[in-house]
Design a protein around this motif. Sequence first.
Motif, PDB file in Angstrom:
ATOM      1  N   GLN A   1       5.181  -7.255  12.129  1.00 35.62           N
ATOM      2  CA  GLN A   1       3.876  -6.808  12.653  1.00 35.62           C
ATOM      3  C   GLN A   1       3.513  -5.426  12.105  1.00 35.62           C
ATOM      4  OE1 GLN A   1       3.268  -7.993  17.060  1.00 35.62           O
ATOM      5  NE2 GLN A   1       5.433  -8.444  16.693  1.00 35.62           N
ATOM      6  N   HIS A   2       4.499  -4.543  12.037  1.00 39.62           N
ATOM      7  CA  HIS A   2       4.281  -3.199  11.495  1.00 39.62           C
ATOM      8  C   HIS A   2       3.834  -3.279  10.022  1.00 39.62           C
ATOM      9  CE1 HIS A   2       5.754   1.168  10.942  1.00 39.62           C
ATOM     10  NE2 HIS A   2       5.552   0.748   9.714  1.00 39.62           N
ATOM     11  N   GLU A   3       4.518  -4.130   9.243  1.00 37.64           N
ATOM     12  CA  GLU A   3       4.196  -4.229   7.807  1.00 37.64           C
ATOM     13  C   GLU A   3       2.838  -4.882   7.590  1.00 37.64           C
ATOM     14  OE1 GLU A   3       5.906  -2.388   6.018  1.00 37.64           O
ATOM     15  OE2 GLU A   3       7.599  -2.176   7.387  1.00 37.64           O
ATOM     16  N   ILE A   4       2.508  -5.903   8.357  1.00 37.69           N
ATOM     17  CA  ILE A   4       1.190  -6.551   8.206  1.00 37.69           C
ATOM     18  C   ILE A   4       0.083  -5.573   8.603  1.00 37.69           C
ATOM     19  CG2 ILE A   4      -0.319  -8.425   9.018  1.00 37.69           C
ATOM     20  CD1 ILE A   4       2.134 -10.271   8.968  1.00 37.69           C
ATOM     21  N   ASP A   5       0.330  -4.729   9.582  1.00 31.65           N
ATOM     22  CA  ASP A   5      -0.637  -3.677   9.922  1.00 31.65           C
ATOM     23  C   ASP A   5      -0.947  -2.808   8.696  1.00 31.65           C
ATOM     24  OD1 ASP A   5      -1.227  -4.263  12.561  1.00 31.65           O
ATOM     25  OD2 ASP A   5       0.034  -2.680  13.429  1.00 31.65           O
ATOM     26  N   HIS A   6       0.091  -2.469   7.915  1.00 33.58           N
ATOM     27  CA  HIS A   6      -0.127  -1.659   6.704  1.00 33.58           C
ATOM     28  C   HIS A   6      -1.144  -2.338   5.774  1.00 33.58           C
ATOM     29  CE1 HIS A   6       2.601   1.762   6.696  1.00 33.58           C
ATOM     30  NE2 HIS A   6       3.635   1.012   7.057  1.00 33.58           N
ATOM     31  N   LEU A   7      -1.090  -3.683   5.709  1.00 31.81           N
ATOM     32  CA  LEU A   7      -1.995  -4.416   4.811  1.00 31.81           C
ATOM     33  C   LEU A   7      -3.434  -4.339   5.296  1.00 31.81           C
ATOM     34  CD1 LEU A   7       0.171  -7.588   4.057  1.00 31.81           C
ATOM     35  CD2 LEU A   7       0.167  -5.375   2.892  1.00 31.81           C
TER      36      LEU A   7
ATOM     37  N   PRO B   1       0.820  -1.229   0.000  1.00 30.15           N
ATOM     38  CA  PRO B   1       0.000   0.000   0.000  1.00 30.15           C
ATOM     39  C   PRO B   1       0.849   1.273   0.000  1.00 30.15           C
ATOM     40  CG  PRO B   1      -0.812  -1.575   1.632  1.00 30.15           C
ATOM     41  CD  PRO B   1       0.471  -2.132   1.099  1.00 30.15           C
ATOM     42  N   GLN B   2       2.043   1.196   0.560  1.00 30.98           N
ATOM     43  CA  GLN B   2       2.913   2.374   0.618  1.00 30.98           C
ATOM     44  C   GLN B   2       3.388   2.821  -0.763  1.00 30.98           C
ATOM     45  OE1 GLN B   2       5.509   0.584   3.921  1.00 30.98           O
ATOM     46  NE2 GLN B   2       5.549   2.773   4.364  1.00 30.98           N
ATOM     47  N   ILE B   3       3.329   1.917  -1.722  1.00 32.86           N
ATOM     48  CA  ILE B   3       3.689   2.325  -3.087  1.00 32.86           C
ATOM     49  C   ILE B   3       2.429   2.334  -3.968  1.00 32.86           C
ATOM     50  CG2 ILE B   3       6.149   1.796  -2.966  1.00 32.86           C
ATOM     51  CD1 ILE B   3       3.987  -0.640  -4.779  1.00 32.86           C
TER      52      ILE B   3
ATOM     53  N   GLY C   1       9.253   4.018  13.358  1.00 34.49           N
ATOM     54  CA  GLY C   1       9.007   5.099  12.423  1.00 34.49           C
ATOM     55  C   GLY C   1       8.451   4.444  11.170  1.00 34.49           C
ATOM     56  N   CYS C   2       8.154   5.240  10.151  1.00 36.48           N
ATOM     57  CA  CYS C   2       7.562   4.682   8.938  1.00 36.48           C
ATOM     58  C   CYS C   2       7.862   5.622   7.771  1.00 36.48           C
ATOM     59  CB  CYS C   2       6.060   4.556   9.134  1.00 36.48           C
ATOM     60  SG  CYS C   2       5.189   3.908   7.700  1.00 36.48           S
ATOM     61  N   LEU C   3       8.236   5.048   6.626  1.00 32.08           N
ATOM     62  CA  LEU C   3       8.539   5.880   5.458  1.00 32.08           C
ATOM     63  C   LEU C   3       7.331   6.706   5.010  1.00 32.08           C
ATOM     64  CD1 LEU C   3      10.640   3.333   3.359  1.00 32.08           C
ATOM     65  CD2 LEU C   3      11.526   5.282   4.657  1.00 32.08           C
TER      66      LEU C   3
HETATM   67 NI    NI Z   1       5.474   1.677   7.817  1.00 36.86          NI
END
Ligand code: NI
Length: 158
Positions: free
Chosen positions: A136-142, A56-58, A94-96
Motif C-alpha cells: 500500500q505504501h509503494e502504490i501510494d508513491h505511484l 518515482p523514488q529513483i 518510514g521511507c527512503l
Molecule cells: Ni516510501
Amino acid sequence: MSNAKILPILINHNPILRKKSTQIRRDEIKTKEFQRLCSDMAKTMEEKDGAGLAAPQIGKNIRLVVVRTENSAVCMINPKIIKKSWAKECGEEGCLSVPDVFGKVKRHKKIICKYLDKKGKEIKIEAEGLMARVIQHEIDHLDGVLFIDKARDIKKLT
Ligand code: NI
C-alpha cells in the motif's frame, strides 16, 4: 543481478515524488533496459535496507515497485489493489525518500493485489500485515502520495 547498480534516491520536496505515474506497456517489459531497471531497483532497495522501493523514488514516473520478501525482491509492474479488508491497522512506517522520519499510518490489514511480473505474467496475490502495508505504501508513491501525508505521531530522528 550481478552487475546491477545502486541508483540515487530522490528526497522529499522533489516534484517527481508528487506526480502520478503512468502505466507500463506490456511490450516494454521484455526490453533489456526495463529488465536492468528492475535489477537496479532491487539492488538499491537491498543496499539501502528498504522494505520496498517505487520507481518515482529513483526519478521515473512509471508504475513499477519492488518489495522485499523473505529472501528475494519481487518486482510488481502496474500493481493494483483489487480487494481490501474492511479492517485496518495502525503501524509505524518510514521511507527512503523521507530520511529519519517515522510515523504511524492506518492501512488495510489484508489486500488482494494484481500485477505483472518481470516476464509480463499476470499475478494475483493476497497479502496481510507487513507485506500488505508495504504494498500500500509503494502504490501510494505511484500516485504521488507520501506516508507523511497520512501519518500521525510523526517523529524526526536527529
Ligand atoms: Ni516510501
